[in-house]
Each structure stands twice: as structure tokens, then as C-alpha cells.
Motif scaffolding. Structure first.
Motif, PDB file in Angstrom:
ATOM      1  N   VAL A 114      -0.910   1.196  10.706  1.00  0.00           N
ATOM      2  CA  VAL A 114       0.158   1.489   9.743  1.00  0.00           C
ATOM      3  C   VAL A 114       1.526   1.172  10.342  1.00  0.00           C
ATOM      4  O   VAL A 114       2.376   0.534   9.695  1.00  0.00           O
ATOM      5  CB  VAL A 114       0.088   2.962   9.303  1.00  0.00           C
ATOM      6  CG1 VAL A 114       1.313   3.329   8.467  1.00  0.00           C
ATOM      7  CG2 VAL A 114      -1.186   3.223   8.514  1.00  0.00           C
ATOM      8  N   VAL A 115       1.767   1.606  11.577  1.00  0.00           N
ATOM      9  CA  VAL A 115       3.066   1.391  12.216  1.00  0.00           C
ATOM     10  C   VAL A 115       3.332  -0.100  12.435  1.00  0.00           C
ATOM     11  O   VAL A 115       4.439  -0.598  12.168  1.00  0.00           O
ATOM     12  CB  VAL A 115       3.140   2.165  13.551  1.00  0.00           C
ATOM     13  CG1 VAL A 115       4.380   1.759  14.351  1.00  0.00           C
ATOM     14  CG2 VAL A 115       3.157   3.662  13.288  1.00  0.00           C
ATOM     15  N   MET A 116       2.313  -0.814  12.922  1.00  0.00           N
ATOM     16  CA  MET A 116       2.491  -2.246  13.161  1.00  0.00           C
ATOM     17  C   MET A 116       2.721  -2.990  11.846  1.00  0.00           C
ATOM     18  O   MET A 116       3.543  -3.907  11.778  1.00  0.00           O
ATOM     19  CB  MET A 116       1.276  -2.809  13.908  1.00  0.00           C
ATOM     20  CG  MET A 116       1.174  -2.319  15.345  1.00  0.00           C
ATOM     21  SD  MET A 116      -0.346  -2.839  16.185  1.00  0.00           S
ATOM     22  CE  MET A 116      -0.049  -4.597  16.369  1.00  0.00           C
ATOM     23  N   TRP A 117       2.005  -2.604  10.798  1.00  0.00           N
ATOM     24  CA  TRP A 117       2.167  -3.239   9.491  1.00  0.00           C
ATOM     25  C   TRP A 117       3.573  -2.998   8.943  1.00  0.00           C
ATOM     26  O   TRP A 117       4.199  -3.902   8.385  1.00  0.00           O
ATOM     27  CB  TRP A 117       1.123  -2.690   8.526  1.00  0.00           C
ATOM     28  CG  TRP A 117       1.201  -3.282   7.140  1.00  0.00           C
ATOM     29  CD1 TRP A 117       1.991  -2.877   6.107  1.00  0.00           C
ATOM     30  CD2 TRP A 117       0.467  -4.399   6.668  1.00  0.00           C
ATOM     31  NE1 TRP A 117       1.784  -3.663   5.012  1.00  0.00           N
ATOM     32  CE2 TRP A 117       0.858  -4.606   5.325  1.00  0.00           C
ATOM     33  CE3 TRP A 117      -0.492  -5.236   7.238  1.00  0.00           C
ATOM     34  CZ2 TRP A 117       0.329  -5.638   4.549  1.00  0.00           C
ATOM     35  CZ3 TRP A 117      -1.025  -6.252   6.461  1.00  0.00           C
ATOM     36  CH2 TRP A 117      -0.617  -6.448   5.143  1.00  0.00           C
ATOM     37  N   LYS A 118       4.073  -1.795   9.137  1.00  0.00           N
ATOM     38  CA  LYS A 118       5.361  -1.404   8.551  1.00  0.00           C
ATOM     39  C   LYS A 118       6.545  -1.931   9.353  1.00  0.00           C
ATOM     40  O   LYS A 118       7.548  -2.383   8.782  1.00  0.00           O
ATOM     41  CB  LYS A 118       5.428   0.123   8.467  1.00  0.00           C
ATOM     42  CG  LYS A 118       6.686   0.680   7.806  1.00  0.00           C
ATOM     43  CD  LYS A 118       6.714   0.417   6.326  1.00  0.00           C
ATOM     44  CE  LYS A 118       7.922   1.083   5.671  1.00  0.00           C
ATOM     45  NZ  LYS A 118       8.007   0.766   4.224  1.00  0.00           N
ATOM     46  N   PHE A 119       6.447  -1.867  10.688  1.00  0.00           N
ATOM     47  CA  PHE A 119       7.622  -2.134  11.517  1.00  0.00           C
ATOM     48  C   PHE A 119       7.508  -3.373  12.414  1.00  0.00           C
ATOM     49  O   PHE A 119       8.528  -3.823  12.949  1.00  0.00           O
ATOM     50  CB  PHE A 119       7.909  -0.917  12.398  1.00  0.00           C
ATOM     51  CG  PHE A 119       8.187   0.333  11.623  1.00  0.00           C
ATOM     52  CD1 PHE A 119       9.384   0.503  10.946  1.00  0.00           C
ATOM     53  CD2 PHE A 119       7.227   1.336  11.550  1.00  0.00           C
ATOM     54  CE1 PHE A 119       9.637   1.658  10.220  1.00  0.00           C
ATOM     55  CE2 PHE A 119       7.474   2.501  10.830  1.00  0.00           C
ATOM     56  CZ  PHE A 119       8.676   2.659  10.150  1.00  0.00           C
TER      57      PHE A 119
END
Length: 205
Positions: A114-119
Motif C-alpha cells: 500500500v505504501v509503495m503504491w501510494k508514495f
């Protein structure tokens, strides 16, 4: 009432201690092999249906999330059945212990995605290798309640995870096979280890 609460708490603590020192027999070799088949089918389908995974990262990772959820469901269903058959009254404590051991790695894998996808979407090519490393850490965390030789499967995922990161670093490309093949091999190893250990030669009692 306080004495009753203390007695109940003592019983729960004793059951937890017994569970911690008992080899967990909730994972079946056939189920582990089935999850390897799920990984293989997912890789083949993505190879056929996704012309360029890098241009369709949502489809790529969604496919693996579905595969992971299906594999988790298969393992959960058999784990409950096998635990009640092999561990009887300790079944719930043994299941709780097994989930507790693997849960941090699973949650970390989801949050990392989720973090890699978002940021940091440009770094998603790292995710397949990082997931394999997290799986290896989950397996190592479970070694104390499983056959000791599952450490070989944990080592496989650890090595394959770093190998996938190194290979992907050259092109930054996503590939169904850098996910599928390591999991097919790793889950097949787990299935073989659990099958051999079912003879109770390699399980700590």
C-alpha cells in the motif's frame, strides 16, 4: 470471584505454555502443494493475459493478492480441521500461536504494498522480492513449532527474494515468473518437508 478469575487466567496461561512447547500439526502437505499450484496457475494466467505487467501493475498485484487470499483460505480451512483432529482441546491455542507467528510478516507485506503504491510507485518492481523475504521471515518465526527442516524453505524464500531484487534491478520490470516460480518451488519444498515429517522423525515434541 477474584479466585475464579485467577484460576481461569492460570488455566489459559498453562494451555498457552503447553501449546508453545507442542509441535504444530495443522499444516498439511497436500494443502501446501495446492498453494504452489495456485501460484503456478496465477503466473500462467498473467503471462497469457498481461502483455506488459509494468503498464498494468494494478492487474499484476491484484492477481497475486487474490492468489494469496485463496491460498490463505485453503490453509485456514485445513488448519482448523487438522488442529482439531491432532490437538483436540489445544486446537484453538495452537491455531492462535500459528497465526501470531506469521501475522507480522503478512501485515508488513500488505502495508508495504500500500505504501509503495501510494508514495513510491516507481519502486513497485521491488515488491515481489520483498514479499518473498517477508515470507521467509514468517517461516523462520514459525520454526520453533514446526519441523526444524522448514528452515530450508525459509532459506529458499530468503535467497530467492534477494535474487529477484537483483534481477529486477537491471530492468525494473515486473514478471509473473519472478513471483510464480519462487512460490511454486518454495511451497513444494514445504509440502515435501511436512510429508516427510509426518512420520514424526523431524518434529520436536
Amino acid at each position: 470471584m477474584r479466585d475464579l478469575d485467577k484460576a481461569l487466567a492460570d488455566i489459559v496461561a498453562i494451555r498457552s505454555q503447553i501449546a508453545a512447547g507442542t509441535a504444530f500439526r495443522g499444516y498439511g502437505p497436500a494443502t501446501m502443494a495446492a498453494t504452489g499450484v495456485v501460484a503456478l496457475v496465477t503466473a500462467i494466467l498473467q503471462f497469457w493475459l498481461l502483455g506488459d505487467p509494468n503498464s498494468e501493475p494494478l492487474g499484476f498485484f491484484l492477481g497475486w493478492f487474490v492468489a494469496a487470499a485463496l491460498s490463505g483460505l485453503i490453509i485456514w480451512v485445513e488448519m482448523r480441521a487438522r488442529s482439531r483432529r491432532h490437538h483436540s482441546g489445544l486446537a484453538d491455542a495452537m491455531i492462535h500461536q500459528a497465526v501470531e507467528q506469521f501475522l507480522p510478516a503478512g501485515v508488513a507485506g500488505i502495508l508495504l504494498a500500500v505504501v509503495m503504491w501510494k508514495f513510491a510507485a516507481e519502486t513497485l518492481w521491488l515488491l515481489p522480492g520483498l514479499w518473498q523475504i517477508l515470507v521467509s521471515l514468517g517461516i523462520f518465526a514459525s520454526v520453533r513449532s514446526l519441523p526444524r527442516s522448514v528452515a530450508f524453505a525459509g532459506s529458499w524464500y530468503f535467497i530467492s527474494g534477494f535474487a529477484v531484487v537483483v534481477l529486477a534491478s537491471r530492468t525494473h520490470m515486473l514478471s509473473p515468473w519472478t513471483m510464480g516460480l519462487p512460490f511454486v518451488i518454495g511451497q513444494s519444498m514445504m509440502a515435501a518437508i511436512l510429508y516427510v515429517a509426518s512420520g514424526e522423525n523431524d518434529v520436536e515434541d
